[in-house]
Design a protein around this motif. Sequence first.
Motif, short mmCIF file in Angstrom:
data_model
loop_
_atom_site.label_atom_id
_atom_site.label_comp_id
_atom_site.label_asym_id
_atom_site.label_seq_id
_atom_site.Cartn_x
_atom_site.Cartn_y
_atom_site.Cartn_z
N ALA A 186 0.10 4.64 -14.62
CA ALA A 186 -0.31 4.87 -13.24
C ALA A 186 0.91 5.13 -12.38
O ALA A 186 1.94 4.47 -12.53
N LYS A 187 0.76 6.09 -11.49
CA LYS A 187 1.76 6.28 -10.46
C LYS A 187 1.59 5.14 -9.44
O LYS A 187 0.48 4.78 -9.07
N ILE A 188 2.73 4.57 -9.00
CA ILE A 188 2.69 3.30 -8.26
C ILE A 188 3.34 3.40 -6.89
O ILE A 188 4.35 4.07 -6.72
N GLU A 189 2.71 2.72 -5.92
CA GLU A 189 3.37 2.35 -4.66
C GLU A 189 3.10 0.87 -4.42
O GLU A 189 2.00 0.38 -4.71
N THR A 190 4.10 0.17 -3.89
CA THR A 190 3.96 -1.27 -3.67
C THR A 190 4.22 -1.62 -2.21
O THR A 190 5.18 -1.13 -1.61
N LEU A 191 3.34 -2.45 -1.68
CA LEU A 191 3.50 -2.99 -0.33
C LEU A 191 3.47 -4.51 -0.41
O LEU A 191 2.59 -5.08 -1.05
N GLN A 192 4.43 -5.16 0.24
CA GLN A 192 4.44 -6.62 0.24
C GLN A 192 4.83 -7.09 1.64
O GLN A 192 5.87 -6.70 2.17
N SER B 26 -3.23 4.71 2.78
CA SER B 26 -2.87 5.27 1.48
C SER B 26 -3.29 6.73 1.36
O SER B 26 -4.20 7.19 2.06
N GLN B 27 -2.63 7.44 0.46
CA GLN B 27 -3.00 8.83 0.22
C GLN B 27 -4.44 8.95 -0.23
O GLN B 27 -5.15 9.89 0.15
N ALA B 28 -4.89 8.00 -1.05
CA ALA B 28 -6.26 8.06 -1.56
C ALA B 28 -7.27 7.92 -0.42
O ALA B 28 -8.27 8.64 -0.37
N THR B 29 -6.99 7.02 0.51
CA THR B 29 -7.90 6.83 1.64
C THR B 29 -7.88 8.04 2.56
O THR B 29 -8.92 8.51 3.03
N ALA B 30 -6.71 8.57 2.82
CA ALA B 30 -6.62 9.76 3.67
C ALA B 30 -7.40 10.92 3.07
O ALA B 30 -8.05 11.69 3.78
N ALA B 31 -7.36 11.03 1.74
CA ALA B 31 -8.06 12.13 1.07
C ALA B 31 -9.57 11.94 1.10
O ALA B 31 -10.33 12.89 1.28
N PRO C 271 10.50 0.32 8.74
CA PRO C 271 10.91 0.51 7.34
C PRO C 271 10.31 -0.52 6.39
O PRO C 271 9.96 -0.19 5.26
N GLN C 272 10.15 -1.75 6.84
CA GLN C 272 9.65 -2.78 5.93
C GLN C 272 8.17 -2.59 5.57
O GLN C 272 7.68 -3.19 4.63
N SER C 273 7.44 -1.75 6.36
CA SER C 273 6.04 -1.53 6.04
C SER C 273 5.85 -0.32 5.12
O SER C 273 4.74 -0.04 4.70
N SER C 274 6.91 0.39 4.84
CA SER C 274 6.78 1.57 3.96
C SER C 274 6.62 1.12 2.51
O SER C 274 7.31 0.20 2.05
N GLY D 172 -1.02 2.93 16.13
CA GLY D 172 0.18 2.24 16.59
C GLY D 172 0.92 1.61 15.42
O GLY D 172 0.45 1.61 14.28
N THR D 173 2.10 1.07 15.72
CA THR D 173 2.91 0.46 14.66
C THR D 173 3.14 -1.04 14.86
O THR D 173 3.67 -1.70 13.97
N ALA D 174 2.74 -1.58 16.02
CA ALA D 174 2.87 -3.02 16.23
C ALA D 174 1.78 -3.46 17.20
O ALA D 174 1.53 -2.78 18.21
#
Length: 992
Positions: free
Chosen positions: A663-669, A538-543, A581-584, A517-519
Amino acid sequence: MATPVYTPFVFLLLLFQSGVWGFPVRQTPQESPTCGYKSCHATKPGMLNVHLVPHTHDDVGWLKTVDQYFYGDRNDIQHAGVQYILDSVVDQLLKNPDRRFIYVETAFFYRWWKQQTDDMQNTVKQLVNEGRLEFVNGGWCMSDEATTHYSAVIDQMTMGLRFLNDTFGHCGRPRVAWHIDPFGHAREHASMFAQMGYDGFFFGRLDYQDRSRRMVAREQEMLWRASESLTPPMADLFTGILPNGYNPPEGFCWDQSCDDPPIRDDPDLEDYNVDDVVTRFLRIAQAQALVYKTNHIIMTMGSDFQYENANLWYKNLDKLIRYVNQKQSNGSEVNVLYSTPSCYLQELHRANLTWPLKGDDFFPYADSAHDFWTGYFTSRPALKRYERISNSYLQTCNQLEVLGGPISRKGPFGAGDSDTLKKAMAVAQHHDAVSGTEKQHVANDYARRLANGWAHCQVLVSNTLSSLSGSSAPRVYCEHLNISVCPLTETSKKFSVNVYNPLARPVSWPVRLPVNGTAYSISDPKGKAVDSQVVPVSQATAAVRRGRGYAVNELLFQVQAPPLGYSTYSVSLLQNGPPSPQSSPLPRAPKAVQNKFLRVTFDPETGLLSSLSNLETQQTVKLSQNFYWYNASDGNNSESIQMSGAYIFRPNTSTPFIISKTAKIETLQNSVVQEVRQWFSPWVSQVVRLYTDSRALELEWTVGPVPIGDDLGKEVISRLDSSINSSGVFYTDSNGREVLQRRKDYRPTWNLRQSEPIAGNYYPINSRAYIKDDKDQLTVVTDRSQGGGSIQDGSLEIMLHRRLLYDDVRGVGEPLNETSDIYPEGLVVRGRLLLSLSPPATAADTHRPLAQEVVLQPLITFTDGELHPSTRLEFSGLQAVLPPAVHLLTVSQWDQDSVLLRLEHQYQASESKEHSQPVTVNLQKLFSTLDVLGVSEMNLSANQWKDEMTRLDWKAESGEMPLPKRGGDPSVWEVNLKPMEIRTFLLRVRQR
């Protein structure tokens, strides 16, 4: 009929005149006149007395599983059958009353004992009562000393010693600790052995340079002062180094596995060799006497799994003793006798000498210039983590068994027990188990045993939680939350989360649940809404999941749990569909992430950490972190043919290879967490994570499959480089307790000739390590035992994973190249490092509780659907929170009406201005569901009453030891704890 003996496990209570139950009745032990020190053969003053100690060293798993070793199965791997050893030894002891034998591993003896007839059991009891069969060490196994946590060591020792005490009484109690095979020796182990009442400790392995110096100085026997906090002699232990490891002298091995010739003593037959044997033996004995201090020396007559045909050994030993001693009539001053370690120890004590004092430990261990046994500090990191969380789960299981009462063991969900996991955990402490130095199929067996123990405990836990909460809803366990797998949370629209906290203080804990779910709405036990966020997996966890879960999101929220209790949170799905969108995640490095405690900055060019700040103390240090790997030696080297393997760490260069400079980066805040997801290569990734209310920065690393297509074995490290001026010094814990200082290229007790600048500076890190200067202390808390070092000033490196292509020729016979059905191309391992920055004066106030939360983490369980309105959503087993300095180390059911309790002061002396003070706990005001009716104090291993425990006293060369000044407890019920003190009690209890 066996002579009745008094044991501490017969718990009798008196009624005090005040009307409360008090101490147990004391009875005088009716001990056999010949067991223990009284059973020793007479020695001869003025002669060199040679103590021959017949023994076998029986690994509780190594090349074969513990079952295979016991039964003598798979002799194509190694010829070994413990049941036949014990059969044969007992038979041979009965043939000559002078003969002696020692046995060590209670895990094996317990199995053998259960299979014997009453007549055989009575025969063995008689041998024990006469001191002819003597138990030494006596734990369930001979534990590893580098990679074990003190709480698990205490548990396994208690289990083994309790069986011996219950079975044999006073005469079954070992007087000597015996760690002849572990690969280096921890100071905390010596401290524990002293507090368990042992008179002495013998081991076989120490650094070759250390041994050489000690031989010259005749300092192979010493007094080990194993604590800087406990008043001597509380943690002082006489310690001796055995002359041949644990093998017989060269040429004197008479087992069926040996090639040495027997003693041929018929002069009419060819090859009569008595004179030659006697001459060689006298030469060896006299040479050995030159490097020891008294006119007594010890020889270990046995080795790995020997004495399966004990007649071979004893027939030749009988002859050796007879023919050597016959020489006394011609002026020889050598006297040979059957003996035991305790009989040898008694003679050293009678010598009334002063002994050198040692205050550090025996790490790292090297057996030659390029052979440092520092690789096993990290070997099999997945098993090391599984063992650590199994210890946490066992403590929770033990506590809930006590809090739940009889219904925990037989309740609505069936019959549960804690014993299965206790035995599995005890076996896992063996020096070829959690150490990672076993064959792969044996490692699999250790893990299988732990999993089976979990299953038994889960029934018990479900029964207790059902009883305490009043809810009969089936309870679900999700054991792969670290890779975001939990079928219930992935599919359910409404479920509850029960968080049980095994600590004696409340905790705040971040929860991450796999969801689709999303909420969601979440309410705490009082019905109050809890802030939560949904973020994409994350991609790492999915893998890394490899099809074991299919959640696309993670639900994040913070929970609070009371001491020794639980809180239940209700979760309801509000919305499905695409994530908001804010969780992406944003595909760039942030300038900084921060909460009210910490601020972390990143280099925008590289995506790597650049600084860490403590906002409360206004401290900032430059801090970078990256991943590297050492190229493992393949033995093709001009200096040495030694290869890296399960035991030995030997990089072929002092400069590690960087995996990636960027490092290739993704940020979540969001309002719950800020995280920076970093990818360094297809096989290395990390999440830098800062929760809103945390004083620690989390580095969640994922490493593997380690590539070996280039035919290079790799030792993977995480390295932190800071601006701290550490001056070549760093600090590590010892088995999770006291902290020791480490200095680069230095040993406190000898002048080190450093030949391996990396491996020779690695030490075991059991739960934490740190570097500091006058202003700043950077502490790293680990989630399992790992090896690490500080090779450069301001730097800390932790070895995370090892994948090697060669065996290191230390017996295991296969390379450390782990794969599995899920990861056939190489094992993937995930773990966490927690970083804290504090002023040195107050750092312990942060890192001790932080490390404790990682060691004893909350247990999270789930129930599906709506909770019944009458469900009890919150519970604490304590009447009040214990003081911050006090740790509830053990709460475990002892028998039907009694509970084993250990209270621990978890701070060292002078470590904390606030918490390094004595503290008092009232036992009657401890539990919320139990009335404490009686109390009696025991020694650390719970096999002696504390006030009846006496140990041999030893004099140190530095002067007389001060006697401990306890300062009595305020009352029967009030327990006073001093820094680093553990006190053990047997409580008579009644369920309220």
